[in-house]
Scaffold this motif. Structure first.
Motif, PDB file in Angstrom:
ATOM      1  N   ASN A 115       9.037 -10.921   2.549  1.00 27.42           N
ATOM      2  CA  ASN A 115       7.597 -11.132   2.348  1.00 27.42           C
ATOM      3  C   ASN A 115       6.782  -9.880   2.040  1.00 27.42           C
ATOM      4  OD1 ASN A 115       7.581 -14.090   3.192  1.00 27.42           O
ATOM      5  ND2 ASN A 115       8.557 -13.082   4.919  1.00 27.42           N
ATOM      6  N   SER A 116       7.420  -8.718   2.116  1.00 23.30           N
ATOM      7  CA  SER A 116       6.667  -7.476   1.862  1.00 23.30           C
ATOM      8  C   SER A 116       7.648  -6.361   1.517  1.00 23.30           C
ATOM      9  CB  SER A 116       5.860  -7.065   3.092  1.00 23.30           C
ATOM     10  OG  SER A 116       6.735  -6.709   4.138  1.00 23.30           O
ATOM     11  N   GLY A 117       7.097  -5.289   0.976  1.00 18.34           N
ATOM     12  CA  GLY A 117       7.905  -4.103   0.698  1.00 18.34           C
ATOM     13  C   GLY A 117       8.449  -3.493   1.982  1.00 18.34           C
ATOM     14  N   THR A 118       7.659  -3.556   3.019  1.00 22.27           N
ATOM     15  CA  THR A 118       8.100  -3.052   4.324  1.00 22.27           C
ATOM     16  C   THR A 118       9.377  -3.740   4.770  1.00 22.27           C
ATOM     17  OG1 THR A 118       5.868  -2.501   5.064  1.00 22.27           O
ATOM     18  CG2 THR A 118       7.482  -2.975   6.785  1.00 22.27           C
ATOM     19  N   GLU A 119       9.351  -5.053   4.712  1.00 19.65           N
ATOM     20  CA  GLU A 119      10.540  -5.826   5.117  1.00 19.65           C
ATOM     21  C   GLU A 119      11.740  -5.501   4.235  1.00 19.65           C
ATOM     22  OE1 GLU A 119      10.624 -10.170   6.009  1.00 19.65           O
ATOM     23  OE2 GLU A 119       8.485  -9.964   5.590  1.00 19.65           O
ATOM     24  N   PHE A 238      17.185   3.023  -3.714  1.00 20.87           N
ATOM     25  CA  PHE A 238      15.963   3.256  -4.482  1.00 20.87           C
ATOM     26  C   PHE A 238      14.892   2.312  -3.976  1.00 20.87           C
ATOM     27  CE2 PHE A 238      17.176   5.263  -8.872  1.00 20.87           C
ATOM     28  CZ  PHE A 238      17.558   6.420  -8.216  1.00 20.87           C
ATOM     29  N   ASP A 239      13.831   2.872  -3.449  1.00 16.43           N
ATOM     30  CA  ASP A 239      12.677   2.056  -3.082  1.00 16.43           C
ATOM     31  C   ASP A 239      11.826   1.908  -4.345  1.00 16.43           C
ATOM     32  OD1 ASP A 239      10.322   0.986  -2.304  1.00 16.43           O
ATOM     33  OD2 ASP A 239       9.963   2.357  -0.623  1.00 16.43           O
ATOM     34  N   GLU A 240      12.029   0.790  -5.012  1.00 18.48           N
ATOM     35  CA  GLU A 240      11.294   0.528  -6.257  1.00 18.48           C
ATOM     36  C   GLU A 240      10.145  -0.462  -6.018  1.00 18.48           C
ATOM     37  OE1 GLU A 240      12.370   1.052  -9.980  1.00 18.48           O
ATOM     38  OE2 GLU A 240      14.560   1.266  -9.769  1.00 18.48           O
ATOM     39  N   VAL A 241       9.605  -0.432  -4.814  1.00 21.30           N
ATOM     40  CA  VAL A 241       8.497  -1.336  -4.503  1.00 21.30           C
ATOM     41  C   VAL A 241       7.327  -1.081  -5.472  1.00 21.30           C
ATOM     42  CG1 VAL A 241       6.760  -1.941  -2.758  1.00 21.30           C
ATOM     43  CG2 VAL A 241       9.158  -1.712  -2.102  1.00 21.30           C
ATOM     44  N   MET A 242       7.091   0.186  -5.802  1.00 20.25           N
ATOM     45  CA  MET A 242       6.039   0.522  -6.768  1.00 20.25           C
ATOM     46  C   MET A 242       6.539   0.486  -8.207  1.00 20.25           C
ATOM     47  SD  MET A 242       3.818   3.761  -5.680  1.00 20.25           S
ATOM     48  CE  MET A 242       2.613   3.578  -4.387  1.00 20.25           C
ATOM     49  N   GLY A 266       8.871  -4.984  -4.293  1.00 15.86           N
ATOM     50  CA  GLY A 266       7.674  -5.554  -3.683  1.00 15.86           C
ATOM     51  C   GLY A 266       6.638  -5.564  -4.793  1.00 15.86           C
ATOM     52  N   LYS A 267       5.388  -5.669  -4.440  1.00 18.59           N
ATOM     53  CA  LYS A 267       4.302  -5.538  -5.418  1.00 18.59           C
ATOM     54  C   LYS A 267       4.502  -6.415  -6.662  1.00 18.59           C
ATOM     55  CE  LYS A 267       2.676  -1.541  -3.071  1.00 18.59           C
ATOM     56  NZ  LYS A 267       3.263  -0.391  -2.475  1.00 18.59           N
ATOM     57  N   VAL A 268       4.874  -5.861  -7.821  1.00 21.84           N
ATOM     58  CA  VAL A 268       4.890  -6.664  -9.059  1.00 21.84           C
ATOM     59  C   VAL A 268       5.755  -7.929  -8.913  1.00 21.84           C
ATOM     60  CG1 VAL A 268       5.466  -6.722 -11.522  1.00 21.84           C
ATOM     61  CG2 VAL A 268       4.421  -4.674 -10.544  1.00 21.84           C
TER      62      VAL A 268
END
Ligand SMILES: *Cc1c(COP(=O)(O)O)cnc(C)c1O
Length: 429
Positions: A115-119, A238-242, A266-268
């Motif tokens: 449900n989120s980038g954090t998760e 790779f944290d590609e949330v952004m 996350g995000k997009v």
């Protein structure tokens, strides 16, 4: 501009919500003043509750890459909502979005929605630890991977802005398993790996940093990380949330031509609804419950409304092959415009940019890591932020945040923004 209603709403909010906001950066603490309360948004524009219009360079912190209230997303969500909002049972649309994401991103076979980038980041690290049977992770100073305990150790943007590089409530036991390195410093990472030989499960990184301004990785650094990880049996996360579905269809992996072992999104990917995801090759993903031993779950994970928003967004991005290039060109145009004005007025600055991410730092030297990002003059930044806001341009309310351009921004909007800076610049000296 008049902010009367925003001020009243902020006062009321502070009585019942800590700091009046549900995510700290929204409170304007870093820049002072009262946050504006939004009434609605369309395309590139935000409209606040006092009737002011702003050209928006945040786009909900990245998700709305095609602009606010994008019609195909609205249509998909409203049609889906009429069929029921949540079931806690499998639905076909989860497989549709998963298949599309897997087809767009290099090197992944399976994806799990949260449900989120954090998760996403939290679960990716648990998976990496389970898979490698090792405990420690390396993260980079100034990189943000959400607010789970293991990452709240020198995390960028919000955490830095609030002078709490590590938060109370994170135990020493947790902190000892998170090792810190400097962004773009391969030698530092090599040294950490030597000191903790065979103890490191994963190196997690924003492949293009966006939480200390926008900081692209040096090629030798990111390639070196990849080699080091392969050699030492460490998973590269790779944290590609952004950056995912923003820098290219295949995200930073595609742009940098580096494949990670686990990728976080996350995000997009949620098209403006709460979605996160993590993905990897089958061998790794099969370690997750119910196939494997690493537990991870979510009552609302794969929610049909969220999936339909994400699907409409990714479909639009996968059909429009020119979108990422178009966005990069708009961002380059903005870069040139801002640079021209700041040079003309003799204001020290460094501008970093990659694709549709850009940040303006009020310092002379190159910004390549957290320390150099922190060298920016925050007093100038505050004047810049509030000056632009008063001109109807909404920039991130913290010097540690990247701007996210959206494709609804026209060249007229960019010219409007550059003209606004012309008016603000004399006050920045
Ligand atoms: C925003 C962000 C996160 C956290 O995502 P949330 O949805 O806010 O939990 C994690 N990593 C990066 C790189 C981000 O930019």
């Amino acid at each position: 501009m008049n902010y009367q209603r925003s001020s009243a709403l902020f006062e009321a909010a502070q009585k019942v919500i800590p700091g009046g906001v549900n995510s700290p950066v929204r409170a304007f603490k870093a820049v002072g003043g009262t946050p504006i309360f939004v009434e609605r948004a369309k395309g590139a524009y935000l409209y606040d509750v006092d009737g002011n219009r702003y050209v928006d360079f945040i786009a909900s912190w990245g998700p709305l890459i095609l602009g606010h209230a994008y019609e195909p997303v609205l249509k998909a969500v409203t049609e889906k909502a009429a069929l029921g909002t949540s079931f806690g049972m499998p639905t076909a649309i989860e497989t549709e979005l998963a298949s599309l994401a897997v087809s767009m991103v290099p090197g992944i076979d399976k994806i799990r929605f949260v449900n989120s980038g954090t998760e996403a980041c939290m679960s990716a690290i648990r998976l990496a630890r389970g898979f490698t049977k090792k405990d420690k992770i390396i993260k980079f100073k100034g990189c943000y991977h959400g607010h789970s305990d293991a990452f709240l150790i020198q995390a960028g943007s919000g955490a830095v802005t609030f002078g709490a590089p590590s938060s109370p409530g994170v135990t020493k036991g947790t902190a000892k398993d998170t090792l810190l390195a400097d962004y773009n410093d391969l030698e530092g990472v090599q040294q950490l790996v030597q000191e903790h030989k065979n103890d490191i499960a994963a190196i997690i990184i924003e492949p293009v940093a966006g939480n200390m301004g926008c900081i692209p990785p040096e090629a030798s650094f990111i390639q070196g990380l990849k080699r080091l990880c392969s050699h030492e049996g460490i998973l590269l996360v790779f944290d590609e949330v952004m950056t995912g579905f923003r820098l290219a269809a295949g995200g930073a992996q595609e742009v940098l031509d580096i494949s990670a072992d686990i990728v976080c999104f996350g995000k997009v990917i949620g098209g403006g609804l709460p979605v996160g995801a993590f993905a990897a090759r089958a061998e790794i993903m099969n370690y997750l419950a119910p196939d494997g031993p690493v537990y991870q779950a979510g009552t609302l994970s794969g929610n049909p409304l969220a999936m339909s928003a994400g699907l409409a967004m990714l479909q639009a991005l996968s059909k429009d092959k020119a979108v990422f290039k178009r966005l990069a060109e708009k961002t380059a145009y903005l870069h040139k415009g801002i640079e021209g004005v700041l040079l003309k007025h003799g204001i020290s600055h460094t501008i970093n940019r990659l694709g549709s991410m850009i940040s303006v730092h009020f310092c002379q030297d190159a910004v390549t890591d957290f320390m150099t990002a922190a060298a920016g003059d925050n007093e100038t930044f505050k004047k810049y932020f509030h000056g632009m806001l008063a001109q109807g341009v909404y920039l991130p309310p913290s010097a540690y945040e990247s701007y996210f351009l959206n494709d609804a921004l026209s060249y007229e909007d960019l010219d409007f923004t550059i003209a606004a800076l012309e008016k603000v610049a004399p006050d920045l000296l």
